[in-house]
Design an enzyme around this catalytic site. Structure first.
Site, PDB file in Angstrom:
ATOM      1  N   CYS A 117      -1.392   2.331   1.686  1.00  0.00           N
ATOM      2  CA  CYS A 117      -1.261   3.268   0.568  1.00  0.00           C
ATOM      3  C   CYS A 117      -1.715   4.673   0.949  1.00  0.00           C
ATOM      4  CB  CYS A 117      -2.075   2.761  -0.609  1.00  0.00           C
ATOM      5  SG  CYS A 117      -3.757   2.352  -0.124  1.00  0.00           S
ATOM      6  N   GLU A 165      -5.408   0.506  -8.297  1.00  0.00           N
ATOM      7  CA  GLU A 165      -5.375   1.130  -6.960  1.00  0.00           C
ATOM      8  C   GLU A 165      -3.911   1.142  -6.546  1.00  0.00           C
ATOM      9  OE1 GLU A 165      -7.849   2.378  -5.209  1.00  0.00           O
ATOM     10  OE2 GLU A 165      -9.586   1.674  -6.334  1.00  0.00           O
ATOM     11  N   ASN A 217      -0.159  -5.977   1.661  1.00  0.00           N
ATOM     12  CA  ASN A 217      -0.346  -5.237   2.917  1.00  0.00           C
ATOM     13  C   ASN A 217      -1.707  -5.428   3.599  1.00  0.00           C
ATOM     14  OD1 ASN A 217      -1.499  -3.672   0.893  1.00  0.00           O
ATOM     15  ND2 ASN A 217      -0.974  -1.745   1.887  1.00  0.00           N
TER      16      ASN A 217
END
Ligand code: NAD
Ligand SMILES: O=C[C@H](O)CS(=O)(=O)O
Length: 477
Positions: A285, A251, A155
């Site tokens: 996210c 993450e 992303n």
């Protein structure tokens, strides 16, 4: 069109029976590049190279030299901003303005790492604070950890690679990178740029291929000392298990809560939510997902919000006018569509959007959702928010915290006392007051709690994690 392989010791390995795979635009399916997948043997050679270059060059390279090369890398990337942005539009379907912003952030991140490479690391310990420690001093000295295995998602394929690679270089480490298979082009272009800027060949090695094939041999390699992963939760936690005794940073994802209290600046809150819930089709996210609004301003917020979301322009990511581009794949778009349908079947109201056209999901606002609906309790990762009323601060905090995740949160209020009271109670790695969860600058400490991950990134914090502390004490006589 780019045709790439893997990059080992500065040589791009192509051919030799390696399988070629098309990289297609998520928007129109056009082939934008070709990647040849590496093998387990390529992983082996990449790690051995990184290990050799670490010991021969990187760990002893003076800080001023690492800093200077990082600065030159920033200048080169800035000069090629449009080229890199075009690659991101092609491989990720990222709208051009978002792609330019990502490259701009990457330039800034390189400048931060260039500065941080020269900062003090370690500290002086007053050993005589302890009884019996008289006439002694000590140093907590930091040493680069060695070979870092970096695994990255689709992303933010440029900036999130740099969060790992540039910080590793600033610390004096070397890297083997496994980029997301959907977006390997920008990573390879970046790897070449870093070499051209002056990093030694083999300081960054890139192995391209699927995670299933390449990640296990990479993270379990005995010469790898640290694993840093950004991506989805199920994959991340599996990698943590594989990594055994190695240092691990994860993450991962979230279903970020954002709270609007009744004294908030509603115009500001709504404008921020629109940007933070729908940029890059919600595929961040920390994208705004759950919006909790105090009941006495709930109707007012919806009245401001829904027309703004409905006015977002979906379409070709190459156009400056596009706000909402495609999702990364048909599978991702179909999943989002299915979750919206399921929520509607279970009683949610679609206030705007809710449709799929190819890989594009129209920007969607839901109301009347329940906590156990997938669109609320799981990570949506799509251009979709749910707006939920609450009565008291305590209720808002309880709802926000009622999640397996805890990455970042947003909170809107004009009362500083309420702001800190609520921020202190939120179970997340970060909280923005009067901004949304989606806001991030690349030097802040960043990383989740609960199922959102372990460890911190953000330039200084990632560099710290790429080092090991050794205590050296002196007895004076
Ligand atoms: N917290 C953060 O900083 C952050 C940032 C960006 C994305 N994310 C999360 O990443 C996810 C989206 O990215 P994605 O779809 O690329 O994630 P993903 O987990 O599918 O892929 C990430 C990386 O893992 C590899 N991988 C995939 N399946 C694997 C497997 N079975 N075994 C080993 N490796 C495997 C991929 O090849 C890729 O390199 C979302 O959940 C998002 O929240 C988190
Ligand atoms: O997708 C999650 C990323 O961390 C978002 S950002 O690149 O840091 O803004």
């Amino acid at each position: 069109m780019m045709r790439i392989g893997s990059l080992i010791n500065g040589v791009e390995v192509l051919g030799g029976g390696r399988q070629a795979h098309d990289i297609r635009s998520p928007y129109n399916g056009e082939v934008v590049g070709v990647v040849e997948y590496g093998s387990r043997e390529d992983v082996e050679r990449a790690v051995e190279t990184a290990h050799r270059v670490f010991h021969e060059t990187m760990k002893t390279m003076p800080a001023h030299q690492r800093s200077e090369i990082l600065r030159r890398s920033a200048d080169r990337l800035e000069a090629q901003l449009e080229d890199f942005a075009t690659v991101l539009v092609g491989e990720a379907g990222k709208p051009i303005r978002d792609a330019q912003a990502e490259v701009g952030r990457a330039v800034q991140l390189l400048r931060f790492t260039s500065e941080e490479a020269k900062a003090n690391n370690g500290e002086l310990i007053k050993v005589d604070s302890a009884a019996g420690g008289e006439n002694r001093i000590g140093f907590a000295k930091r040493y680069p950890i060695g070979v870092v295995a970096a695994i990255t998602p689709f992303n933010f394929p440029l900036n999130l690679v740099l969060h790992k690679v540039a910080t590793a270089f600033a610390a004096g480490c070397t890297v083997v990178l496994k980029p997301a298979e959907k977006t390997p082009l920008s990573a390879m272009k970046l790897a070449k740029l870093l070499e051209e800027a002056g990093f030694p060949k083999g300081a960054l090695n890139v192995v391209n291929g699927t995670g299933v094939d390449l990640v296990e041999p990479l993270v379990t390699h005995p010469l790898v000392k640290k694993v840093t992963f950004t991506g989805s939760g199920p994959v991340g936690w599996k990698i943590k298990d594989m990594a055994g005794p190695r240092k691990v940073t994860l993450e991962l994802g979230s279903n970020s809560p954002n709270i609007v209290l009744n004294d908030a600046n509603l115009e500001l809150a709504v404008a921020s939510i629109v940007r933070g819930g729908f940029a890059f089709s919600g595929q961040a996210c920390i994208s705004v997902q759950r919006v909790y609004v105090q009941r006495d301003v709930y109707a007012q917020v919806l009245e401001l919000l829904v027309p703004k979301v409905a006015a977002l322009r979906a379409g070709d990511p190459a156009l400056e006018t596009t706000d909402i581009g495609p999702m990364i794949s048909e599978q991702a778009a179909s999943r989002a569509e299915e979750w919206i349908r399921e929520a509607a079947d279970q009683g949610a109201t679609i206030l705007t959007g809710g449709e799929r056209n190819g890989n594009i999901i129209s920007p969607t606002v839901l109301a009347d959702t329940k906590h156990d609906m997938k669109v609320v309790c799981q990570e949506v990762f799509a251009p979709l928010i749910t707006v939920i009323p609450f009565d008291s601060e305590a209720e808002a905090v309880a709802a926000a915290n009622d999640s397996d995740y805890g990455l970042q949160a947003g909170l809107f209020t004009t009362d500083i006392n309420r702001a800190f009271r609520v921020a202190d109670m939120l179970e997340t790695g970060g909280v923005w007051i009067n901004d949304v969860s989606t806001f991030r600058t690349d030097h802040i400490p960043y990383g989740g709690v609960k199922m959102s991950g372990v460890g911190k990134e953000g330039v200084k914090y990632a560099i710290e994690d790429m080092t090991e502390t050794k205590f050296i004490g002196i007895r004076l006589y």
